[in-house]
Scaffold this motif. Structure first.
Motif, short mmCIF file in Angstrom:
data_model
loop_
_atom_site.label_atom_id
_atom_site.label_comp_id
_atom_site.label_asym_id
_atom_site.label_seq_id
_atom_site.Cartn_x
_atom_site.Cartn_y
_atom_site.Cartn_z
N SER A 193 4.94 49.39 117.59
CA SER A 193 4.08 50.47 118.07
C SER A 193 4.33 51.75 117.27
O SER A 193 5.29 51.84 116.49
CB SER A 193 4.34 50.73 119.55
OG SER A 193 5.68 51.17 119.73
N SER A 194 3.49 52.75 117.50
CA SER A 194 3.67 54.03 116.83
C SER A 194 5.00 54.69 117.17
O SER A 194 5.70 55.16 116.27
CB SER A 194 2.51 54.97 117.18
OG SER A 194 1.29 54.45 116.75
N PRO A 195 5.41 54.76 118.47
CA PRO A 195 6.72 55.34 118.76
C PRO A 195 7.89 54.59 118.12
O PRO A 195 8.88 55.19 117.75
CB PRO A 195 6.80 55.26 120.30
CG PRO A 195 5.39 55.23 120.75
CD PRO A 195 4.66 54.47 119.70
N GLY A 206 10.74 58.82 119.18
CA GLY A 206 10.25 59.56 120.35
C GLY A 206 11.09 59.25 121.57
O GLY A 206 12.23 58.80 121.47
N PRO A 251 14.36 62.57 122.24
CA PRO A 251 13.88 61.88 121.04
C PRO A 251 14.96 61.07 120.32
O PRO A 251 16.08 61.54 120.10
CB PRO A 251 13.37 63.02 120.16
CG PRO A 251 13.03 64.10 121.10
CD PRO A 251 14.03 64.00 122.22
N GLY A 291 12.96 56.69 114.88
CA GLY A 291 12.23 55.45 114.71
C GLY A 291 12.53 54.81 113.38
O GLY A 291 13.45 55.23 112.65
N ILE A 334 8.87 65.49 115.33
CA ILE A 334 8.42 65.01 116.64
C ILE A 334 8.47 66.18 117.60
O ILE A 334 9.52 66.77 117.82
CB ILE A 334 9.31 63.86 117.15
CG1 ILE A 334 9.31 62.71 116.15
CG2 ILE A 334 8.83 63.38 118.52
CD1 ILE A 334 10.27 61.60 116.51
N ARG A 337 7.42 67.62 121.51
CA ARG A 337 7.03 67.21 122.85
C ARG A 337 6.59 68.44 123.64
O ARG A 337 7.16 69.52 123.49
CB ARG A 337 8.21 66.53 123.57
CG ARG A 337 8.65 65.25 122.89
CD ARG A 337 9.64 64.50 123.76
NE ARG A 337 9.06 64.12 125.02
CZ ARG A 337 8.34 63.03 125.19
NH1 ARG A 337 8.08 62.24 124.17
NH2 ARG A 337 7.85 62.72 126.38
#
Length: 328
Positions: free
Chosen positions: A274-276, A281, A285, A288, A325, A327
């Protein structure tokens, strides 16, 4: 003394933020409260700390105990504050001398027996302590990480009683700086590739200049074989690069492995990632696959099989050579 102040560090991505832990003992109905935006593992620390203090032979104070983790607006997660909270209770109750601990920082999880267990993220904490010229006390199992920081004064402890002895003129073992030498024991070697002269020439140019490579070809033509051996022709890591990569792994779920010191990482996420998973993230955090491949190779096999959304998140890192990243 019914009030004690102890210092520790909270992990926030690659940053290690200073945390002041204040422990206050008051008369009244016995209780144990932790304030300062603690998450579940931090709130559970009161049970671990209570058992550790009692099993180490100390008396757990039968008072109203308030533990404040400041600054209060910084989220606190994990079990890394156990040791500092335990030390604060012992100092506040007069069972431990706090004078020798004023410029010390404590990181570690307490077992119910009073032993000190390893935690993640020691390397960024050690770098921050060295910058602030503070003395760091870490679990014995994390000593290898702390030993990578040259200008750090640090000690390793195996049990809560070891720290008590440290305040009674029986010093803890000091952690000495130990520069790790890189020994490449990888079973893969670029020299193993026979033929493929054109492809090898392209990879050599890419490795020398830090370029990206897109390989096209039928299945079985050696694309994965070539990519997996590319880290073996990259230049040796500098000390700064090795610390950056080790710090990333230290805060990730993989943890720090001394055997990987100085080795260029090779990351090959599955096309269903997946993207995360690729960019990182989480509420706190975590890096990745893109970050874990820092200073190494990120290989996306079967590129067309990745979802469009995942491929789109690669645009900014490829253009700017860094990833951020944020949030809300």
């Amino acid at each position: 003394m019914s009030l004690a102040t102890v210092y520790s560090r909270a992990q926030n991505g690659m940053h290690s933020l200073p945390i002041t832990i204040e422990v206050h003992l008051a008369n009244g109905l016995p209780g144990f409260t932790v304030v300062g935006l603690p998450e579940a593992a931090v709130r559970e620390s009161k049970d671990r700390v209570r058992a550790a203090i009692q099993n180490a032979g100390f008396a757990f104070p039968n008072k109203r105990i308030t533990v404040s983790l400041a600054p209060a607006d910084v989220p606190k997660e994990g079990s890394r504050f156990d040791l500092a909270i335990g030390i604060g209770i012992l100092v506040a109750s007069g069972q431990m001398d706090g004078k020798l601990l004023e410029d010390h920082e404590f990181v570690g999880e307490l077992a119910l027996s009073g032993e000190i267990r390893a935690v993640r993220g020691i390397l960024p904490t050690a770098l921050a302590c060295a910058t602030d010229k503070h003395t760091l006390i870490v679990p014995e199992q994390n000593a290898d990480e702390a030993a990578l920081v040259q200008s750090l004064t640090a000690y390793k402890a195996k049990h809560l009683l070891d720290i008590f002895a440290h305040t009674q003129d029986s010093p803890l073992p000091q952690i000495s700086y130990q520069p790790h030498s890189h020994t490449d024991e990888s079973p893969l070697d670029f020299a193993d590739i026979k033929g493929q002269e054109h492809a090898k020439r392209i990879l050599l140019i890419a490795a020398a200049g830090g370029h990206n490579v897109l390989m096209l070809g039928s299945p079985g033509t050696g694309k994965s074989m070539l990519a997996s051996r590319m880290p073996t022709i990259l230049p040796d890591m500098t000390e700064t690069e090795a610390l950056e990569t080790a710090s990333l792994y230290s805060i990730s779920h993989h943890g720090f492995n001394p055997a990987q010191w100085g080795k260029r990482p090779f990351r090959q996420p599955h096309h269903s990632a997946s993207s995360p998973a690729l960019v990182g993230g989480g509420s706190n955090p975590k890096p990745g696959e893109i970050s874990l491949a820092h200073n190494g190779v990120l290989f996306l096999d079967e590129l067309p099989e990745f979802s469009r959304q995942v491929l789109e998140v690669l645009r900014e890192p490829l253009e700017n050579n860094h990833i951020s990243i944020s949030r809300a």
